[in-house]
Design a protein around this motif. Structure first.
Motif, mmCIF file in Angstrom:
data_model
loop_
_atom_site.group_PDB
_atom_site.id
_atom_site.type_symbol
_atom_site.label_atom_id
_atom_site.label_comp_id
_atom_site.label_asym_id
_atom_site.label_seq_id
_atom_site.Cartn_x
_atom_site.Cartn_y
_atom_site.Cartn_z
ATOM 1 N N VAL A 1 0.848 -1.188 0.000
ATOM 2 C CA VAL A 1 0.000 0.000 0.000
ATOM 3 C C VAL A 1 0.887 1.243 0.000
ATOM 4 O O VAL A 1 2.084 1.185 0.278
ATOM 5 N N ALA A 2 0.274 2.388 -0.307
ATOM 6 C CA ALA A 2 1.009 3.647 -0.299
ATOM 7 C C ALA A 2 1.467 3.982 1.117
ATOM 8 O O ALA A 2 0.904 3.487 2.106
ATOM 9 N N ASN A 3 2.475 4.857 1.217
ATOM 10 C CA ASN A 3 3.033 5.208 2.531
ATOM 11 C C ASN A 3 2.001 5.879 3.430
ATOM 12 O O ASN A 3 2.089 5.797 4.657
ATOM 13 N N SER A 4 1.012 6.557 2.801
ATOM 14 C CA SER A 4 0.006 7.265 3.592
ATOM 15 C C SER A 4 -1.089 6.346 4.119
ATOM 16 O O SER A 4 -1.980 6.789 4.847
ATOM 17 N N SER A 5 -1.057 5.071 3.747
ATOM 18 C CA SER A 5 -2.118 4.132 4.125
ATOM 19 C C SER A 5 -1.605 3.080 5.111
ATOM 20 O O SER A 5 -0.418 2.759 5.129
ATOM 21 N N GLN A 6 -2.541 2.572 5.894
ATOM 22 C CA GLN A 6 -2.258 1.448 6.780
ATOM 23 C C GLN A 6 -2.986 0.216 6.262
ATOM 24 O O GLN A 6 -4.068 0.331 5.685
ATOM 25 N N PHE A 7 -2.401 -0.955 6.481
ATOM 26 C CA PHE A 7 -3.032 -2.194 6.025
ATOM 27 C C PHE A 7 -3.438 -3.053 7.214
ATOM 28 O O PHE A 7 -2.752 -3.100 8.237
ATOM 29 N N ASP A 8 -4.581 -3.746 7.054
ATOM 30 C CA ASP A 8 -5.017 -4.720 8.052
ATOM 31 C C ASP A 8 -5.799 -5.809 7.322
ATOM 32 O O ASP A 8 -6.393 -5.570 6.256
ATOM 33 N N TYR A 9 -5.788 -7.009 7.904
ATOM 34 C CA TYR A 9 -6.567 -8.107 7.328
ATOM 35 C C TYR A 9 -8.040 -7.944 7.708
ATOM 36 O O TYR A 9 -8.377 -7.452 8.789
ATOM 37 N N CYS A 10 -8.918 -8.352 6.804
ATOM 38 C CA CYS A 10 -10.342 -8.385 7.156
ATOM 39 C C CYS A 10 -10.700 -9.833 7.539
ATOM 40 O O CYS A 10 -10.225 -10.784 6.909
ATOM 41 N N HIS A 11 -11.522 -9.970 8.549
ATOM 42 C CA HIS A 11 -11.912 -11.311 8.996
ATOM 43 C C HIS A 11 -13.223 -11.223 9.775
ATOM 44 O O HIS A 11 -13.652 -10.134 10.204
ATOM 45 N N GLN A 12 -13.849 -12.329 9.920
ATOM 46 C CA GLN A 12 -15.154 -12.412 10.582
ATOM 47 C C GLN A 12 -15.084 -11.779 11.986
ATOM 48 O O GLN A 12 -14.141 -12.008 12.740
ATOM 49 N N GLY A 13 -16.108 -10.986 12.291
ATOM 50 C CA GLY A 13 -16.198 -10.385 13.616
ATOM 51 C C GLY A 13 -15.794 -8.928 13.667
ATOM 52 O O GLY A 13 -16.117 -8.226 14.637
ATOM 53 N N GLN A 14 -15.070 -8.442 12.644
ATOM 54 C CA GLN A 14 -14.711 -7.024 12.631
ATOM 55 C C GLN A 14 -15.969 -6.175 12.457
ATOM 56 O O GLN A 14 -16.851 -6.509 11.668
ATOM 57 N N LYS A 15 -16.007 -5.051 13.198
ATOM 58 C CA LYS A 15 -17.183 -4.180 13.145
ATOM 59 C C LYS A 15 -16.741 -2.723 13.114
ATOM 60 O O LYS A 15 -15.756 -2.344 13.729
ATOM 61 N N TRP A 16 -17.505 -1.925 12.361
ATOM 62 C CA TRP A 16 -17.321 -0.474 12.363
ATOM 63 C C TRP A 16 -18.692 0.176 12.504
ATOM 64 O O TRP A 16 -19.696 -0.335 11.996
ATOM 65 N N GLN A 17 -18.742 1.309 13.164
ATOM 66 C CA GLN A 17 -20.007 2.017 13.332
ATOM 67 C C GLN A 17 -19.788 3.505 13.078
ATOM 68 O O GLN A 17 -18.852 4.108 13.615
ATOM 69 N N LEU B 1 -18.589 -10.736 7.775
ATOM 70 C CA LEU B 1 -19.177 -12.046 8.072
ATOM 71 C C LEU B 1 -18.253 -13.206 7.679
ATOM 72 O O LEU B 1 -18.406 -14.321 8.184
ATOM 73 N N SER B 2 -17.315 -12.969 6.784
ATOM 74 C CA SER B 2 -16.421 -14.032 6.311
ATOM 75 C C SER B 2 -15.217 -13.359 5.655
ATOM 76 O O SER B 2 -15.333 -12.216 5.168
#
Length: 808
Positions: free
Chosen positions: A638-654, A664-665
């Motif tokens: 990813v670009a230097n200005s961005s952060q990376f993370d894995y997506c996986h079941q259970g992650q939530k944003w509001q 969900l998967s």
């Protein structure tokens, strides 16, 4: 009155493709009331000149212009749409070639007249391999008839807001279909007559058609001549002379684009006027030398006006009657008529009449950027000319130094004023600007207008008279072009210019346009201070403050979904072409869409998986689009200005207690399999919007198939879904019957490409949905599908409903 009617006519024509039934119903009442007002003015109210009556007449004239313009444009559009090809199929056609072809590195594009497809002759655009790449590939010759076999390629735009509309461009160019040629057989005129097209053959023998064909042949001969010259910049020499970019290298064209000077490569009014002035100056010198007494009988302006207009007409015919050249022709004819009739010349009225007449002959030119940019630049130059005239009466020029200073001041002033005035048009048509344009134009425009174009025209004239002299002048002009390019490369090294995307919402753009119009209007029409009120929204409006919206973008065979609420922005996938270097979904679709929606950065990007049709566009725009956090099922750079993370079941944003998102998967422990099972390990996103009806819950499946669907039903047995974005673009290996039956969404959406080789969405999936009575929408038929919340109602809009030619 006439001016206001012309303005109304232009506005009415500009509404082409929109649906305004009220405008059509107003025609007869407007005509009747307008005639009645004229009769009253000539009889009963002849001695009365009340303000209210004049105002009423102006309103009626304006309304009549709009309704007539709209009705005329719609009639022309409907007639043209009737001949448009809608399906790709193998066909055989009888064709005639009457225009010069356009060359590129890999292909030849040739417009042909198709005789046997409809009751009327229609124009198609053929695509053949470049003869330089394929020695045995036949070339379609001017003035010849052919029997062609091949496949029709109907225009099908990426119906996404802010994106180039190919269907509109085809209509504007009067092209009813693309056509990939597979077989070519030359026919004689006798063969064509025997097939029943003798009338068409006789038409082509008319004086006008023979003259047009001769002109095209001369353009081709001149192109071949320039191509054989020992010069470095043959592409620029040809483009500046005829507007033909066949010999232009991509590097040179990109250089002009970066400096915002690409319009100089197209034929414009100055090119036409330079040719006419050169010929008329030569004629004037001959008259002065050999028979000056002629001017005693006929004044110079009356004697030279006819050859001047003939020269303008000839050059317009030579360059194929391009819009800027046509504008110049009509303007010159109108001014010449006023001069001969000894009438006062009102420049603004001439400009409006010229535009109105042009739109009468070709209403589709209103769809071209060349029309608006050409007339916009003319309007600004007209205002500068009026200002100079007013100052000229007040100031007396005593020395040559003063005159030079004034000319330089006018040049500098004109460049920044033109740039400022055309700024909204550049955003509307191109979604980006080059800030260095006013600076580069200070040198480029005088150099091109005073030296290069005149030399180009003289060289072309000499070629037809004495070929060696023409060749010599072309070589001299090549040196002049080298000086220009040295200057541009020098600026390129210093400033590293680039086309910058500018993000503005519709209302911000409208405010900017109104403010600039007020600034450039003549003094006394409207107070200039009113422009400040128009510019206030540019500061006050926060384009990010929006109610919830979700858009499934039409990116062809791929998926890209945009989500926004208040100040939060997210994309789920970006789409991607199989080769982003040939056609970049990122630069041609994603960035323009974000720009017109006032989005300059994203808070989040979820790449459901790393297949090219879901993440390919990200690779081409990651340097241009700031993104805070990027999620995917696999690691990626990813670009230097961005952060990376894995997506996986259970992650939530509001977001603001109004929007909730859940992954969900796949499960965290399944991520190790993502590299081998990209589709099945897609990040499945569940999105919920509070207090929204009838669509509140969205399930976005990525490319997940049956195993993932089964797992979701096991893990979330009570899942509520209103809108289901089908897995794998509607593939038969996704959207299982049991999955659809248990979720029973109110709506299903398939993101797929027109005529895609996978036949997505699958007939099997369509039958499942039909049996379960679940409505199916697709980006193929609806274009981009836009969900937006207004108060508690979640409305749905389709991009293909925005224009008549986009509707399936």
């Amino acid at each position: 009155m006439i001016q206001l009617m012309c303005v109304g006519w232009v506005i009415g024509i500009a509404s082409i493709g929109k649906t305004f039934p009220i405008l059509q119903s107003l025609i007869l009442p407007c005509i009747a009331l307008f005639i009645l007002s004229l009769l009253l003015k000539l009889t009963v109210l002849k001695p009365v000149h009340t303000l209210w009556f004049k105002f009423l007449q102006l309103c009626l004239g304006f309304s009549l212009g709009i309704s007539l313009g709209y009705s005329y444009a719609q009639q022309q559009l409907n007639d043209r749409l009737n001949f448009r090809e809608k399906q790709a199929e193998q066909v055989e056609v009888i064709a005639y070639v009457k225009t010069i072809n356009e060359l590129s590195e890999s292909s030849i594009q040739q417009k042909i007249q198709v005789l046997n497809r409809h009751t009327e002759v229609v124009q198609w655009q053929t695509f053949l391999k470049n003869e330089k790449q394929a020695d045995h590939q036949p070339v379609l010759e001017l003035g010849q008839y052919y029997h062609l076999q091949g496949k029709t390629l109907p225009a099908h735009s990426y119906a996404t807001q802010g994106v180039f509309d190919q269907e509109q461009w085809y209509l504007q160019q009067n092209i009813m279909s693309g056509f990939k040629v597979t077989s070519v057989q030359k026919l004689s005129e006798q063969d064509i007559s025997a097939l029943g097209y003798g009338r068409y053959v006789r038409q082509q023998h008319s004086i006008l058609n023979q003259f047009q064909l001769w002109m095209e042949q001369q353009r081709l001969v001149l192109r071949n001549f320039i191509d054989q010259q020992p010069v470095k910049h043959k592409g620029l020499l040809l483009a500046l002379l005829t507007g033909d970019k066949s010999l232009l290298t991509p590097e040179t064209e990109q250089l002009f684009q970066r400096f915002g000077m690409n319009h100089l490569l197209a034929i414009s009014g100055p090119h036409v006027l330079i040719f006419a002035l050169l010929v008329c100056w030569s004629l004037h010198q001959l008259i002065c030398r050999y028979c000056p007494q002629v001017y005693l009988k006929w004044p110079k302006q009356y004697l030279l006006i006819v050859p001047f207009c003939i020269c303008v007409l000839l050059y317009c015919a030579f360059v194929g009657f391009e819009i800027p050249a046509l504008r110049t022709l009509l303007t010159c004819l109108l001014i010449s008529g006023l001069v001969l009739l000894k009438q006062k010349i009102q420049p603004l009225s001439v400009l409006l009449l010229s535009a109105s007449i042009l739109l009468m002959f070709d209403p589709f030119s209103i769809l071209s950027a060349a029309f608006w940019l050409s007339y916009g630049a003319c309007f600004v130059l007209l205002r500068i000319y009026q200002t100079v005239q007013q100052k000229g009466h007040a100031e007396e020029i005593k020395t040559k130094t003063q005159a030079i200073k004034i000319q330089l001041k006018i040049l500098i002033e004109s460049q920044w004023k033109i740039f400022l005035a055309l700024f909204p048009l550049m955003l509307i048509f191109f979604k980006q600007v080059a800030w260095i344009t006013p600076l580069s134009n200070l040198f480029a425009i005088p150099w091109i207008g005073i030296i290069i174009v005149p030399l180009d025209v003289i060289a072309a004239l000499c070629y037809f008279i004495f070929e060696p002299l023409g060749s010599l002048i072309f070589q001299i002009n090549d040196l002049c072009l080298s000086i220009l390019l040295i200057f541009m490369h020098g600026l390129d090294q210093i400033f590293s210019p680039a086309l910058q995307p500018v993000t503005m919402s519709f209302w911000m753009l409208l405010s900017l346009c109104l403010g600039l119009i007020i600034l450039f209007l003549p003094r006394g029409v409207v107070p200039k201070t009113w422009s400040v009120l128009c510019f206030v929204p540019l500061i006050m409006i926060d384009s990010n403050k929006n109610e919830f919206e979700l858009t499934v973008l039409d990116v062809g065979q791929g998926q890209a979904i945009f989500v926004r609420d208040q100040d939060q922005t997210m994309m789920i996938d970006t789409g991607g072409n199989y080769d982003e270097s040939k056609f970049s979904v990122g630069k041609q679709i994603i960035l323009p869409f974000l720009s017109v929606n006032g989005v300059s950065e994203l808070n989040q990007l979820i790449l459901t998986h790393l297949d090219q049709d879901h993440k390919g566009a990200y690779e081409s725009i990651k340097a241009d689009l700031p993104i805070n956090t990027i999620y995917s099922n696999e690691q990626l750079a990813v670009a230097n200005s961005s952060q990376f993370d894995y997506c996986h079941q259970g992650q939530k944003w509001q977001w603001n207690d109004r929007v909730k998102m859940t992954i969900l998967s796949p499960k965290a422990e399944q991520l190790v399999n993502a590299k081998d099972e990209k589709n099945e390990m897609s990040c499945v996103v569940y999105l919920q919007v509070t207090n929204a009806e009838p669509y509140q819950n969205f399930l976005l499946m990525g490319d997940a198939g049956w195993p993932t669907e089964y797992q979701i039903l096991q893990d979330y047995p009570n899942l509520k879904v209103d809108v289901l974005v089908l897995g794998h673009h509607g593939s038969r290996h996704s959207s299982a019957y049991h999955f659809l039956k248990q979720l029973k969404p109110k709506l299903a959406v398939a993101s797929a490409g027109f005529n895609n080789r996978y036949k997505h969405p699958s007939v099997v999936v369509e039958s499942r949905l039909k049996e379960l009575k679940i409505p199916l929408l697709s980006t193929i038929k609806q274009g981009s599908i836009h969900f937006s919340k207004h108060k508690s109602i979640m409305a749905i809009e389709f991009e293909r409903d925005s224009q008549q030619w986009l509707k399936p």
